[in-house]
Scaffold this motif. Structure first.
Motif, PDB file in Angstrom:
ATOM      1  N   UNK A 195       0.815  -1.225   0.000  1.00 38.82           N
ATOM      2  CA  UNK A 195       0.000   0.000   0.000  1.00 38.82           C
ATOM      3  C   UNK A 195       0.844   1.269   0.000  1.00 38.82           C
ATOM      4  N   UNK A 196       2.074   1.188  -0.505  1.00 42.73           N
ATOM      5  CA  UNK A 196       2.934   2.371  -0.555  1.00 42.73           C
ATOM      6  C   UNK A 196       3.538   2.530  -1.955  1.00 42.73           C
ATOM      7  N   UNK A 249      -1.773   7.478  -2.141  1.00 42.47           N
ATOM      8  CA  UNK A 249      -2.031   7.266  -0.713  1.00 42.47           C
ATOM      9  C   UNK A 249      -2.672   5.904  -0.458  1.00 42.47           C
ATOM     10  N   UNK A 250      -2.464   5.366   0.748  1.00 41.39           N
ATOM     11  CA  UNK A 250      -2.962   4.017   1.005  1.00 41.39           C
ATOM     12  C   UNK A 250      -4.458   3.973   1.278  1.00 41.39           C
ATOM     13  N   UNK A 251      -5.088   5.076   1.701  1.00 36.95           N
ATOM     14  CA  UNK A 251      -6.548   5.104   1.863  1.00 36.95           C
ATOM     15  C   UNK A 251      -7.202   5.160   0.489  1.00 36.95           C
ATOM     16  N   UNK A 252      -8.144   4.285   0.217  1.00 36.54           N
ATOM     17  CA  UNK A 252      -8.931   4.391  -1.008  1.00 36.54           C
ATOM     18  C   UNK A 252     -10.145   5.267  -0.671  1.00 36.54           C
ATOM     19  N   UNK A 253     -10.106   6.525  -1.092  1.00 39.80           N
ATOM     20  CA  UNK A 253     -11.132   7.476  -0.671  1.00 39.80           C
ATOM     21  C   UNK A 253     -11.586   8.318  -1.862  1.00 39.80           C
ATOM     22  N   UNK A 254     -12.864   8.713  -1.809  1.00 41.65           N
ATOM     23  CA  UNK A 254     -13.477   9.360  -2.967  1.00 41.65           C
ATOM     24  C   UNK A 254     -13.228  10.859  -3.031  1.00 41.65           C
ATOM     25  N   UNK A 257      -8.416  -0.022   1.965  1.00 42.53           N
ATOM     26  CA  UNK A 257      -6.983   0.227   1.843  1.00 42.53           C
ATOM     27  C   UNK A 257      -6.434  -0.639   0.718  1.00 42.53           C
ATOM     28  N   UNK A 258      -5.449  -0.124   0.034  1.00 39.57           N
ATOM     29  CA  UNK A 258      -4.791  -0.938  -0.988  1.00 39.57           C
ATOM     30  C   UNK A 258      -4.089  -2.124  -0.326  1.00 39.57           C
ATOM     31  N   UNK A 259      -4.298  -3.309  -0.880  1.00 35.67           N
ATOM     32  CA  UNK A 259      -3.526  -4.487  -0.499  1.00 35.67           C
ATOM     33  C   UNK A 259      -3.654  -4.900   0.944  1.00 35.67           C
ATOM     34  N   UNK A 260      -4.868  -4.780   1.527  1.00 31.38           N
ATOM     35  CA  UNK A 260      -4.931  -5.008   2.974  1.00 31.38           C
ATOM     36  C   UNK A 260      -6.133  -5.831   3.423  1.00 31.38           C
ATOM     37  N   UNK A 309     -10.726  -7.317   5.556  1.00 26.51           N
ATOM     38  CA  UNK A 309     -11.128  -6.315   6.552  1.00 26.51           C
ATOM     39  C   UNK A 309     -11.265  -4.940   5.926  1.00 26.51           C
ATOM     40  N   UNK A 310     -10.447  -4.652   4.931  1.00 28.63           N
ATOM     41  CA  UNK A 310     -10.410  -3.323   4.319  1.00 28.63           C
ATOM     42  C   UNK A 310     -10.572  -3.398   2.806  1.00 28.63           C
ATOM     43  N   UNK A 311     -11.516  -4.196   2.361  1.00 25.34           N
ATOM     44  CA  UNK A 311     -11.957  -4.119   0.980  1.00 25.34           C
ATOM     45  C   UNK A 311     -11.338  -5.076  -0.013  1.00 25.34           C
ATOM     46  N   UNK A 312     -10.262  -5.764   0.382  1.00 23.94           N
ATOM     47  CA  UNK A 312      -9.580  -6.713  -0.510  1.00 23.94           C
ATOM     48  C   UNK A 312      -9.245  -6.063  -1.859  1.00 23.94           C
ATOM     49  N   UNK A 313      -8.750  -4.817  -1.815  1.00 20.17           N
ATOM     50  CA  UNK A 313      -8.361  -4.089  -3.019  1.00 20.17           C
ATOM     51  C   UNK A 313      -6.951  -4.526  -3.422  1.00 20.17           C
ATOM     52  N   UNK A 314      -6.723  -4.933  -4.660  1.00 18.45           N
ATOM     53  CA  UNK A 314      -5.364  -5.335  -5.062  1.00 18.45           C
ATOM     54  C   UNK A 314      -4.350  -4.234  -4.757  1.00 18.45           C
TER      55      UNK A 314
END
Length: 395
Positions: free
Chosen positions: A60-61, A85-90, A118-121, A124-129
């Motif tokens: 996530x960096x 940034x590591x937060x996936x935010x709109x 969050x990216x890659x996390x 718990x936090x969205x399973x975003x690649x």
């Protein structure tokens, strides 16, 4: 493309995965040029394994070069150099309007009761690649990526993805008075950077860690240091710090360790037992059973002066940990904590980095490695071997 993937406990592998593509008109795809290994990634390596699935792309960096943009993106162009940034935010919901980007209502994960994805996390936090890969899909591309200048090396700007804003928020939350004393528990990447920032602000900084190489890094920047093992041979960290502060304690404490803290063998055993259970049993246990290692937090509460502030930046996962409420109430302790609202701080920090390097980011990474060496880097980082403090992968 090549990517670092989770395949099981202590089992990270670099494998071929499908290339990311534009999925929404507001997306962009970047070619990753540098991507960091974070202490939080170690939680996925072991403690939060129940929320991972084999093949999950981690990290996530990231930063890199824009390769493609969606039809609705107007602020980015192909060829732009960006940090993500590591937060996936709109950037447009109510919480984003309050600059609480780590709580973005658009990407909150209601199934698990957690904040912004969050990216890659993990689930718990969205399973975003994630960004430990050759390419990355970036949602909300008109808002989320931070454009950075050409010229300086990636290391000058990479840490805007996490380390710099996380440390900066921790310091802001600590509210150290002018000329005050700050105790920083942990001299890993975040604790190290927080100490550097606090010293630049003119504060007295006392850093605590059990790895001498890490203490040497912050001492070289001007911090006073305490070896955790040596302090525990005496009356403990809190007593040692009071001896250095006229018996009063520091004005503020930044707890930059979290659930990786040394000193709680029972909690460590519970975490390892949870990883052996089926996910359906382990997930609620890890969220509700209070398996966190609270040694560092207890130390912060004990050490801080009466009326002082504790800023918690170390990551915690359980929900039912016992806290010394009487001591906290009696000492009138103020607590602030939370995931960094990265995008709230990036513009301010970027302005500091463009023409100067006040925090030593150009030389902050201890290791630069090709992506293929990620599995070994995870192992060495967890074991604190070979002076590994901050790893940057070059895909």
């Amino acid at each position: 493309m090549k990517a670092v993937t989770w395949q099981g406990i202590h089992d990270m592998r670099v494998i071929d995965v499908p290339d990311p593509r534009i999925e929404e008109p507001t997306d962009a795809v970047i070619k990753v040029t540098s991507t960091g290994l974070c202490g939080s990634d170690l939680h996925l390596y072991e403690a939060l394994a129940a929320f991972m699935e084999p093949g999950d792309v981690v990290g996530h960096e990231p930063m890199g070069i824009v390769q493609e943009v969606g039809s609705a993106v107007s602020n980015l162009e192909v060829g732009d150099r960006v940090v993500v940034p590591f937060n996936v935010c709109c950037g447009s919901c109510w919480t984003c309007g309050q600059k609480l980007y780590s709580q973005c209502e658009t990407t909150q994960n209601h199934e698990h009761g957690t904040g912004a994805s969050l990216f890659g996390y993990s689930k718990l936090y969205g399973q975003v690649p994630g960004g430990q890969a050759e390419y990355l899909r970036v949602p909300f591309a008109d808002f989320l990526p931070v454009k950075v200048p050409e010229g300086p090396s990636d290391d000058r700007f990479l840490f805007l993805s996490d380390v710099l804003p996380t440390a900066w928020q921790a310091l802001k939350y600590a509210a150290v008075p002018e000329g005050g004393t700050l105790l920083v528990l942990g001299a890993g990447p975040i604790g190290d950077m927080t100490a550097r920032m606090a010293l630049r602000e003119g504060h007295r900084v006392i850093s605590v860690d059990l790895v001498r190489e890490r203490l040497a890094r912050v001492q070289a920047r001007g911090a006073e240091v305490l070896d955790l093992d040596e302090a525990e041979k005496g009356d403990g960290v809190a007593a040692a710090v009071r001896d250095l502060t006229d018996g009063r304690g520091p004005d503020a404490v930044i707890e930059a360790v979290g659930m990786e803290a040394h000193g709680s063998p029972v909690a460590t055993t519970m975490q390892k037992m949870a990883t052996l259970l089926p996910d359906a049993l382990a997930e609620p246990l890890l969220k509700k059973a209070g398996v966190d290692r609270l040694a560092a937090l207890y130390t912060a509460i004990d050490a801080v002066r009466r009326g002082g502030t504790i800023s918690i930046v170390g990551v915690y996962g359980g929900a039912m940990d016992p806290l010394p409420m009487f001591q906290m109430f009696d000492k009138q302790v103020q607590l602030r904590m939370g995931q960094a609202n990265v995008r709230a701080w990036t513009d301010e920090l970027l302005g500091m980095l463009t023409d100067d390097d006040p925090f030593g980011v150009d030389s902050f990474a201890t290791h630069h490695l090709p992506l293929e060496e990620a599995p070994g880097a995870y192992e060495r980082f967890q074991k604190k071997e070979e002076g590994v403090v901050k790893v940057v992968f070059r895909p």
